[in-house]
Motif scaffolding. Structure first.
Motif, short mmCIF file in Angstrom:
data_model
loop_
_atom_site.label_atom_id
_atom_site.label_comp_id
_atom_site.label_asym_id
_atom_site.label_seq_id
_atom_site.Cartn_x
_atom_site.Cartn_y
_atom_site.Cartn_z
N ALA A 196 0.86 -1.22 0.15
CA ALA A 196 -0.02 0.36 0.01
C ALA A 196 0.82 1.18 0.13
O ALA A 196 0.41 2.19 -0.86
CB ALA A 196 -1.20 0.06 1.33
N THR A 230 -2.19 5.73 4.54
CA THR A 230 -2.83 4.30 3.91
C THR A 230 -1.75 2.80 4.52
O THR A 230 -2.55 1.93 4.90
CB THR A 230 -1.73 4.43 2.59
OG1 THR A 230 -2.33 3.02 1.73
CG2 THR A 230 -0.25 4.28 3.03
N ASN A 259 -6.39 4.38 -3.60
CA ASN A 259 -5.30 4.24 -2.19
C ASN A 259 -5.06 5.39 -3.44
O ASN A 259 -3.15 5.91 -3.13
CB ASN A 259 -4.61 2.77 -2.14
CG ASN A 259 -3.45 3.11 -0.66
OD1 ASN A 259 -3.76 4.27 -0.37
ND2 ASN A 259 -3.19 2.66 -0.88
#
Length: 303
Positions: free
Chosen positions: A26, A59, A155
């Motif tokens: 991520a 994140t 994201n």
């Protein structure tokens, strides 16, 4: 067992719930989005990395909270199918895990809000999308795959939101992780009992579409395909063999291998995007997250 050892044992269980190897992937999304936004934000002649730090924290909270909630909602099913996981094994309580997940999502939203209003909105959307997926979406094959893809696309947009205007200009780039994660998520539904129907083939076609899209980025004025070619080759070579193997032999073991490679290949995908939009050194910096994620995957489960 001493109190200290017991606490460490429990802490390890909750760390397992967060799937650290996945969180590293991520981070790669954020770094790729940051590259799209213009690589760095310059203020008063100095290099401003504060926004990047907040987005990486955001994140971490959003992804960590999402995967912990996954085990919270799956506790009863895991008790039958995957009893070794922290909650069904009794190493972590379902209530405490739900509290941890909620705190992590809140941390993610608050951290994103330090960057921009748009960042906060995107973080809220990702958090809601993650909870919807964990509770409902993953039980619907097509909807679940799209749901998770939207979270991952969000994201990438979160990384781009360091410069909010760029999100409006390049929002369509989120389609790359959306299609990619949809493919990996659809594959993951066969991890326990094996894949059904044409799911592996559809996943393979989606991945080929993503690879084609990476070449298509050359149409953008600030993307340099020649610089990104080695990363594209690495992405293709690392991912396609296990996916093709899963298509030919859709057993639980082959599916899990393909999904594991797919999750880790996210770093290479992000490095490809980052290299083309920023520079080869920056892309290599993103790629450095791959060995970290692989090392963590030897310790912590990724699915």
């Amino acid at each position: 067992m001493s109190a200290t050892s017991l606490n460490s044992y429990r802490l390890w269980a909750y760390l397992q719930l967060m799937r650290p190897a996945n969180i590293v992937t991520a981070w790669a999304d954020i770094l790729a989005g940051f590259a799209i936004s213009g690589f760095m934000v310059i203020q008063a002649g100095t290099l401003e990395l504060e926004a990047l730090g907040w987005l990486l924290l955001a994140t971490t909270g959003l992804y960590g909270g999402g995967v912990v909630f996954n085990d919270v909602f799956d506790a009863e099913l895991d008790n039958k199918e995957r009893p070794e996981r922290p909650i069904p094994s009794g190493r972590a309580s379902r209530q405490s895990a739900a509290t941890l997940a909620s705190v992590l999502l809140l941390v993610g939203i608050v951290a994103a809000a330090q960057v921009s209003f748009l960042s906060a909105i995107l973080a809220i959307c990702i958090a809601v999308g993650a909870v919807v997926y964990d509770s409902l979406g993953k039980h619907q094959a097509l909807v679940g795959a799209l749901n998770m893809g939207l979270c991952r696309g969000g994201n990438l947009l979160l990384g781009m939101s360091a410069v909010p205007a760029i999100v409006g200009e390049y929002w369509f780039l989120a389609l790359i992780p959306i299609f990619y994660i949809a493919a990996i998520t659809s594959l993951s539904q066969g991890e326990v009992h094996g894949a059904k129907g044409n799911t592996p083939t559809i996943a393979l076609l989606l991945i080929i579409t993503v690879i084609t899209a990476l070449f298509g980025l050359e149409l953008l004025p600030n993307y340099h395909i020649l610089t990104a070619l080695p990363a594209i080759a690495l992405f293709t070579g690392y991912l396609l063999p296990p996916v093709i193997q899963a298509v030919s032999q859709p057993t639980p073991e082959q599916i899990r291998n393909a999904v594991r490679s797919g999750i880790l290949s996210l770093v290479i995908l992000d490095a490809t995007i980052a290299t083309g939009f920023a520079s080869l050194p920056y892309g290599l910096f993103v790629l450095c997250l791959l060995p970290i994620s692989i090392a963590l995957a030897q310790i912590f489960a990724v699915t």
